[in-house]
Design a protein around this motif. Structure first.
Motif, PDB file in Angstrom:
ATOM      1  N   ASN A 143     101.411  65.470  76.022  1.00 36.23           N
ATOM      2  CA  ASN A 143     101.081  66.885  76.163  1.00 36.23           C
ATOM      3  C   ASN A 143     100.544  67.101  77.566  1.00 36.23           C
ATOM      4  O   ASN A 143      99.621  66.402  77.988  1.00 36.23           O
ATOM      5  N   VAL A 144     101.141  68.036  78.258  1.00 38.78           N
ATOM      6  CA  VAL A 144     100.618  68.403  79.572  1.00 38.78           C
ATOM      7  C   VAL A 144      99.672  69.579  79.371  1.00 38.78           C
ATOM      8  O   VAL A 144      99.962  70.488  78.605  1.00 38.78           O
ATOM      9  N   THR A 145      98.520  69.510  80.018  1.00 43.47           N
ATOM     10  CA  THR A 145      97.598  70.649  79.953  1.00 43.47           C
ATOM     11  C   THR A 145      97.405  71.199  81.358  1.00 43.47           C
ATOM     12  O   THR A 145      97.519  70.463  82.349  1.00 43.47           O
ATOM     13  N   TYR A 146      97.131  72.458  81.414  1.00 38.21           N
ATOM     14  CA  TYR A 146      97.006  73.118  82.707  1.00 38.21           C
ATOM     15  C   TYR A 146      95.960  74.203  82.554  1.00 38.21           C
ATOM     16  O   TYR A 146      96.168  75.170  81.844  1.00 38.21           O
ATOM     17  N   ALA A 147      94.811  73.994  83.189  1.00 35.11           N
ATOM     18  CA  ALA A 147      93.743  74.980  83.089  1.00 35.11           C
ATOM     19  C   ALA A 147      93.052  75.103  84.433  1.00 35.11           C
ATOM     20  O   ALA A 147      92.573  74.108  84.978  1.00 35.11           O
ATOM     21  N   ALA A 148      93.018  76.293  84.938  1.00 31.78           N
ATOM     22  CA  ALA A 148      92.362  76.576  86.219  1.00 31.78           C
ATOM     23  C   ALA A 148      92.841  75.619  87.300  1.00 31.78           C
ATOM     24  O   ALA A 148      92.057  75.123  88.112  1.00 31.78           O
ATOM     25  N   GLY A 149      94.131  75.338  87.296  1.00 32.11           N
ATOM     26  CA  GLY A 149      94.683  74.497  88.353  1.00 32.11           C
ATOM     27  C   GLY A 149      94.484  73.013  88.140  1.00 32.11           C
ATOM     28  O   GLY A 149      94.976  72.204  88.912  1.00 32.11           O
ATOM     29  N   THR A 150      93.743  72.629  87.079  1.00 33.85           N
ATOM     30  CA  THR A 150      93.572  71.210  86.795  1.00 33.85           C
ATOM     31  C   THR A 150      94.644  70.781  85.803  1.00 33.85           C
ATOM     32  O   THR A 150      94.802  71.395  84.750  1.00 33.85           O
ATOM     33  N   ILE A 151      95.361  69.730  86.161  1.00 32.19           N
ATOM     34  CA  ILE A 151      96.459  69.266  85.323  1.00 32.19           C
ATOM     35  C   ILE A 151      96.018  68.036  84.553  1.00 32.19           C
ATOM     36  O   ILE A 151      95.448  67.100  85.117  1.00 32.19           O
ATOM     37  N   GLY A 152      96.264  68.064  83.244  1.00 35.44           N
ATOM     38  CA  GLY A 152      95.947  66.917  82.405  1.00 35.44           C
ATOM     39  C   GLY A 152      97.213  66.386  81.753  1.00 35.44           C
ATOM     40  O   GLY A 152      98.177  67.117  81.539  1.00 35.44           O
ATOM     41  N   VAL A 153      97.201  65.075  81.464  1.00 31.26           N
ATOM     42  CA  VAL A 153      98.298  64.460  80.715  1.00 31.26           C
ATOM     43  C   VAL A 153      97.650  63.767  79.529  1.00 31.26           C
ATOM     44  O   VAL A 153      96.846  62.851  79.698  1.00 31.26           O
ATOM     45  N   VAL A 154      97.971  64.259  78.317  1.00 30.14           N
ATOM     46  CA  VAL A 154      97.315  63.752  77.118  1.00 30.14           C
ATOM     47  C   VAL A 154      98.305  62.945  76.304  1.00 30.14           C
ATOM     48  O   VAL A 154      99.398  63.411  75.990  1.00 30.14           O
TER      49      VAL A 154
END
Ligand SMILES: *[C@@H]1O[C@H](CO)[C@@H](O)[C@H](O)[C@H]1NC(C)=O
Ligand SMILES: *[C@@H]1O[C@H](CO)[C@@H](O)[C@H](O)[C@H]1NC(C)=O
Ligand SMILES: *[C@@H]1O[C@H](CO)[C@@H](O)[C@H](O)[C@H]1NC(C)=O
Ligand SMILES: *[C@@H]1O[C@H](CO)[C@@H](O)[C@H](O)[C@H]1NC(C)=O
Length: 255
Positions: A143-154
């Motif tokens: 799952n890719v997350t994207y919040a306030a320009g911060t990218i996460g890979v879960v």
């Protein structure tokens, strides 16, 4: 005597010219002019990872499992391209050392395949990827997350942050992760972490990537990689040319 001198002069001239041409050729791809359909530059992933910084552990596992070949052949495919998520050495250090050594060869291979997508995505594509999650890797999904320009890979037990962009020019993207991805397909239970946390990355700019405004550290990293790899190539090609000229001169003198 005169012949020798003439040969030497032309040899030196030849060396100077070929050096000039070589360094020009090596420098050319760095210039970011929006030229009409430039030929995609060949990227050697192993070289990129070894020059770019703290990805030695990742490269070691990629090589050990032969997954580097799968990734490289995808990187050579300029239509689809590849997006590699490279955990930093500190990410591997944060795992109990038995977590990976306990895996079978096939599991380790799958784990490495779980660290790349078989398509090129630039940073600006990640908000769309987040919306389209889960997204397929070479093995399993994240799952890719994207919040306030911060990218996460879960992935399963790991919530990794995209720490920086190491390289991103179609068809190859390499992004740094601060964690190793830990899919549930390989780890049914939460793997043990190392008791002493790895040297924490300094909070602030280095830990975040703004997709719209790439951070200075990101640019520095890719500039650095470019500079290093092109200088290696220039030196390598230069000494090759020198060797050739020396051969040429000694060959002519012997005639
Ligand atoms: C990728 O392309 C390079 C240059 O064309 C070639 O030398 C290399 O063997 C290719 N690697 C794979 C795995 O296809
Ligand atoms: C790693 O995990 C094993 C098994 O749980 C444990 O015995 C060992 O002490 C751990 N090693 C470290 C360095 O924490
Ligand atoms: C690794 O395997 C050993 C032996 O089977 C076991 O004792 C240990 O708990 C395992 N470590 C982890 C982190 O799963
Ligand atoms: C992705 O998110 C969905 C919904 O929260 C969850 O069910 C799934 O397990 C997640 N997948 C991964 C690989 O973490």
């Amino acid at each position: 005597m005169e012949l020798k001198a003439a040969v030497l002069v032309s040899a030196l001239l030849c060396l100077a010219l070929s050096r000039g041409a070589l360094s020009q050729r090596a420098r050319a791809p760095i210039v970011e002019t929006p030229a009409p359909a430039p030929a995609p530059r060949h990227v050697e992933l192993a070289e990129l990872l070894s020059l770019a910084g703290p990805y030695g552990k990742f490269l070691e596992y990629l090589t050990m499992t032969d997954v580097i070949k799968t990734f490289q052949s995808q990187a050579n495919d300029t239509k689809q391209g590849i997006t590699v998520f490279a955990p930093q050495d500190s990410a591997f250090a944060a795992l109990n050392e038995t977590v990976l050594s306990n895996l079978t060869t096939d599991q380790l291979r799958s784990l490495m395949l779980h660290h790349a997508m078989p398509r090129y995505y630039q940073l600006s594509a990640f908000s769309a990827l987040a919306a389209a999650s889960p997204v397929s890797m070479f093995a399993y999904k994240v799952n890719v997350t994207y919040a306030a320009g911060t990218i996460g890979v879960v992935s399963g037990w790991a919530t990794a942050k995209l720490a920086s962009s190491v390289y991103s020019t179609s068809p190859v993207a390499v992004y740094a992760l601060n964690r190793v991805l830990l899919p549930k397909e390989i780890f049914p239970a939460a793997p043990e972490m190392a008791p002493v946390p790895a040297p924490a990355p300094a909070p602030g700019r280095g830990g975040k990537v703004m997709a719209d405004a790439p951070g200075a550290s990101e640019r520095a990293a890719s500039d650095n990689a470019d500079a290093k790899s092109s200088s290696c190539r220039v030196v390598g090609a230069g000494s090759l040319a020198l060797g050739y000229v020396v051969l040429l001169v000694s060959g002519l003198l012997m005639v």
